[in-house]
Design a protein around this motif. Structure first.
Motif, short mmCIF file in Angstrom:
data_model
loop_
_atom_site.label_atom_id
_atom_site.label_comp_id
_atom_site.label_asym_id
_atom_site.label_seq_id
_atom_site.Cartn_x
_atom_site.Cartn_y
_atom_site.Cartn_z
N LEU A 22 0.83 -1.21 0.00
CA LEU A 22 0.00 0.00 0.00
C LEU A 22 0.86 1.25 0.00
CD1 LEU A 22 -2.92 -0.82 2.47
CD2 LEU A 22 -2.94 -0.82 -0.02
N LYS A 23 2.03 1.15 0.63
CA LYS A 23 2.90 2.32 0.72
C LYS A 23 3.82 2.45 -0.49
CE LYS A 23 2.96 2.12 5.78
NZ LYS A 23 3.81 1.95 6.97
N TYR A 196 -13.02 4.72 -3.43
CA TYR A 196 -12.35 4.34 -2.19
C TYR A 196 -13.19 3.34 -1.42
CZ TYR A 196 -9.52 8.49 -3.08
OH TYR A 196 -8.69 9.42 -3.66
N SER A 216 -9.05 3.50 1.71
CA SER A 216 -7.98 3.34 0.74
C SER A 216 -8.55 3.12 -0.66
CB SER A 216 -7.08 2.15 1.11
OG SER A 216 -6.02 2.00 0.19
N ASN A 218 -6.41 1.60 -2.63
CA ASN A 218 -5.30 0.74 -3.02
C ASN A 218 -5.36 -0.64 -2.37
OD1 ASN A 218 -2.92 0.26 -4.42
ND2 ASN A 218 -1.60 0.98 -2.77
N THR A 264 -4.14 5.97 1.39
CA THR A 264 -4.63 5.14 2.49
C THR A 264 -4.61 5.97 3.76
OG1 THR A 264 -3.78 3.11 1.45
CG2 THR A 264 -4.27 3.02 3.81
#
Length: 270
Positions: A22-23, A196, A216, A218, A264
């Motif tokens: 996610l990052k 989202y 998020s 993602n 996120t």
């Protein structure tokens, strides 16, 4: 949007991989990045953005406050226990009432899902930022309410006509390959980066009396990196977290995000 409409121990390494993904999601093609630089954020297109965002977040906060009152309710005789369905409806009805009172439904729309839609898409309702001219959704937030397991177990009810109808049974068969969390992630992923998934937790393990959320665009990065997207995985986001957004901060972040960027957020609603 269509109609206006435990993590097991064996999965721990996979879950860590998911959080990392996610990052560290790889950026879109350079062409999309260049295009995004020349496009105004959604925030800039809204009338009097600070006022609109304040009103939207105030409606969300009012719904959270009212729901929390039911969430922490203790009957001295231990006879009355608000069910998960009641808590979800209290949040939704309070939000809708406030949004109608403030006349923001033509800017920020709320669509409650039918029982069939909830089963297929995993969402209890969908918020949408609407284009001023066409009223088409520009940004969507699909919301799934996650209740404490013990509350759900204590409020199991017999099968009623609505849940045993043919359309409900067909929807369950169509969605049987994924759990509710995974269905909503799949729904948002199919729509794109401007949709989202917001998992709204009415209490969590270390704080049963407050309302939290993980938002998020993602979650799709989890594909192939962990076996299950479920409540346990969602709660893991809060481990070691140092900053929680407010509802206002959440809306500001969503509406000011550049096209194609992942986002996120952890949110405290009460």
């Amino acid at each position: 949007m269509g109609p206006k409409f435990s993590i097991p121990t064996s999965n721990r390494v996979q879950s860590c991989s998911f959080f990392s993904s996610l990052k560290n999601r790889s950026p879109r093609k350079a062409l999309l990045d260049q295009t995004a630089l020349h496009q105004p954020s959604i925030l800039a297109t809204l009338p009097k953005p600070p006022d609109v965002l304040f009103i939207i977040s105030s409606c969300i906060s009012a719904a959270s406050t009212t729901t929390q009152e039911f969430l922490v309710f203790k009957d001295p005789e231990d006879k009355v226990h608000p069910s998960p369905q009641v808590l979800t409806q209290v949040f939704l009805m309070t939000y809708i009432t406030k949004s109608v009172d403030f006349n923001i439904t033509d800017i920020f729309n709320c669509t409650a899902m039918t029982p069939e839609q909830r089963i297929l898409l995993g969402a209890d309702w969908v918020w949408a930022v609407l284009e001023k001219s066409t009223k088409n959704p520009k940004i969507q937030i699909a919301v799934q309410v996650l209740h404490q397991p013990e509350r759900e177990d204590a409020n199991r009810t017999p099968i009623v006509a609505e849940t045993s109808s043919e359309s409900i049974q067909i929807a369950k068969m169509e969605a049987s390959h994924k759990n509710m969390c995974e269905r909503m992630v799949e729904f948002c992923t199919l729509i794109g980066d401007d949709c989202y998934a917001l998992f709204l937790l009415l209490g969590k393990k270390d704080d049963e009396d407050n309302i939290y959320g993980v938002l998020s665009n993602n979650f799709g990065a989890a594909d192939g990196k962990c076996n299950t997207i479920d409540r346990a995985l969602i709660e893991n986001f809060f481990r070691g977290s140092q900053y929680l957004h407010t509802p206002l901060g959440m809306m500001q972040a969503v509406l000011s995000k550049k096209v194609g960027d992942p986002l996120t957020l952890l949110v405290k609603f009460s």
